[in-house]
Write a protein that holds these residues in place. Structure first.
Motif, PDB file in Angstrom:
ATOM      1  N   GLY A 203       0.833  -1.197   0.000  1.00  0.00           N
ATOM      2  CA  GLY A 203       0.000   0.000   0.000  1.00  0.00           C
ATOM      3  C   GLY A 203       0.866   1.245   0.000  1.00  0.00           C
ATOM      4  O   GLY A 203       1.995   1.245  -0.512  1.00  0.00           O
ATOM      5  N   ASN A 206       0.059   6.418   3.741  1.00  0.00           N
ATOM      6  CA  ASN A 206      -1.178   6.858   4.376  1.00  0.00           C
ATOM      7  C   ASN A 206      -2.287   5.812   4.370  1.00  0.00           C
ATOM      8  O   ASN A 206      -3.328   5.999   5.001  1.00  0.00           O
ATOM      9  CB  ASN A 206      -1.683   8.138   3.699  1.00  0.00           C
ATOM     10  N   HIS A 207      -2.054   4.712   3.633  1.00  0.00           N
ATOM     11  CA  HIS A 207      -3.067   3.651   3.579  1.00  0.00           C
ATOM     12  C   HIS A 207      -2.369   2.335   3.222  1.00  0.00           C
ATOM     13  O   HIS A 207      -2.068   2.085   2.060  1.00  0.00           O
ATOM     14  CB  HIS A 207      -4.132   3.993   2.534  1.00  0.00           C
ATOM     15  N   TRP A 209      -1.482  -2.040   4.355  1.00  0.00           N
ATOM     16  CA  TRP A 209      -1.842  -3.284   5.029  1.00  0.00           C
ATOM     17  C   TRP A 209      -0.565  -3.900   5.578  1.00  0.00           C
ATOM     18  O   TRP A 209       0.516  -3.765   4.995  1.00  0.00           O
ATOM     19  CB  TRP A 209      -2.497  -4.253   4.053  1.00  0.00           C
ATOM     20  N   GLU A 218      -5.455  -3.376   8.297  1.00  0.00           N
ATOM     21  CA  GLU A 218      -5.443  -2.213   7.412  1.00  0.00           C
ATOM     22  C   GLU A 218      -5.256  -0.962   8.254  1.00  0.00           C
ATOM     23  O   GLU A 218      -5.872  -0.802   9.312  1.00  0.00           O
ATOM     24  CB  GLU A 218      -6.761  -2.130   6.641  1.00  0.00           C
ATOM     25  N   VAL A 220      -4.969   3.379   8.126  1.00  0.00           N
ATOM     26  CA  VAL A 220      -5.187   4.632   7.413  1.00  0.00           C
ATOM     27  C   VAL A 220      -4.690   5.781   8.275  1.00  0.00           C
ATOM     28  O   VAL A 220      -5.086   5.907   9.439  1.00  0.00           O
ATOM     29  CB  VAL A 220      -6.679   4.821   7.081  1.00  0.00           C
ATOM     30  N   ASN A 221      -3.790   6.583   7.709  1.00  0.00           N
ATOM     31  CA  ASN A 221      -3.233   7.747   8.417  1.00  0.00           C
ATOM     32  C   ASN A 221      -2.696   7.368   9.793  1.00  0.00           C
ATOM     33  O   ASN A 221      -2.958   8.028  10.799  1.00  0.00           O
ATOM     34  CB  ASN A 221      -4.291   8.839   8.545  1.00  0.00           C
TER      35      ASN A 221
END
Length: 222
Positions: A203, A206-207, A209, A218, A220-221
């Motif tokens: 990934g 910022n995003h 896995w 997962e 995010v940020n």
């Protein structure tokens, strides 16, 4: 991506990487000789450790892209022999700040803590997770230094970027991403990061896995 590892969870995690995507593996060095005290910067890999590295490299499906390592001899040897197994001669970037010392805010104070706690890494990780320690960055700060570095380098499609570190730094990521070491029981009930064992990432910064011990999460940020 297909790889052959002594750890089944790494083989299973690699298969989850979407076809064609870049991925990254951060892992502890291979099997080394005995460390008498402290860090043992010049301790070499054993013959078995060398053969495991060569086998790992030989059976990697992806081409190897970016390679970075701690400056300790056993880490450099791990990377060299993975590349040798793959039949490659590539530059190994030495990354002491990111692969050895992301936890260090003040080396004098942090070294003093290591000595006072008799290099009990499990206890140090527990205290960092729960209260902090003089001379150390927080778990979050340490992990972000490593993650920022990993996602800032390599990133070429159809390649795997390799980052060779130590058990303590692997435990920092484990504590940050998977909530390891919130209690002493969690340390006792989960295996400490083992030699040539790693986390697999794919990934963007910022995003992304992360696959670790049959758990894929997962982020995010983060």
């Amino acid at each position: 991506m297909k790889l052959i590892s002594i750890y089944e969870h790494m083989e299973a995690g690699a298969l989850k990487v979407p076809a064609g995507q870049n991925c990254k593996i951060i892992f502890r060095h291979s099997i080394r000789g005995k460390i008498e005290s402290g860090v043992g910067r010049e301790v070499s890999l054993t013959d078995e450790g060398i053969e495991l590295c060569r086998s790992f490299g030989k059976k990697l499906q992806y081409d190897i892209g970016y390679v970075a390592s701690s400056t300790c001899l056993r880490n450099i040897q791990t990377c060299e022999n993975i590349l040798l197994g793959k039949g490659l001669d590539k530059n190994i970037v030495k990354a002491p700040n990111e692969m050895e010392g992301p936890q260090t805010k003040d080396r004098f104070l942090s070294d003093k803590v290591f000595e006072e706690l008799k290099f009990n890494n499990q206890e140090i990780i527990f205290r960092l997770k729960n209260e902090g320690l003089a001379g150390f960055n927080s778990i979050q700060e340490s992990a972000k230094i490593m993650l920022d570095f990993m996602f800032s380098n390599g990133n070429v499609e159809n390649t795997v970027d390799l980052f060779c570190t130590h058990d303590f730094q692997m435990a920092l990521l484990y504590a940050y991403l998977f909530d390891f070491a919130s209690t002493r029981e969690s340390i006792e009930n989960n295996k400490w990061p083992m030699m040539l064992e790693g986390m697999i990432f794919w990934g963007t910064r910022n995003h992304f896995w992360c696959s670790w011990r049959n758990d894929i999460k997962e982020f995010v940020n983060t």
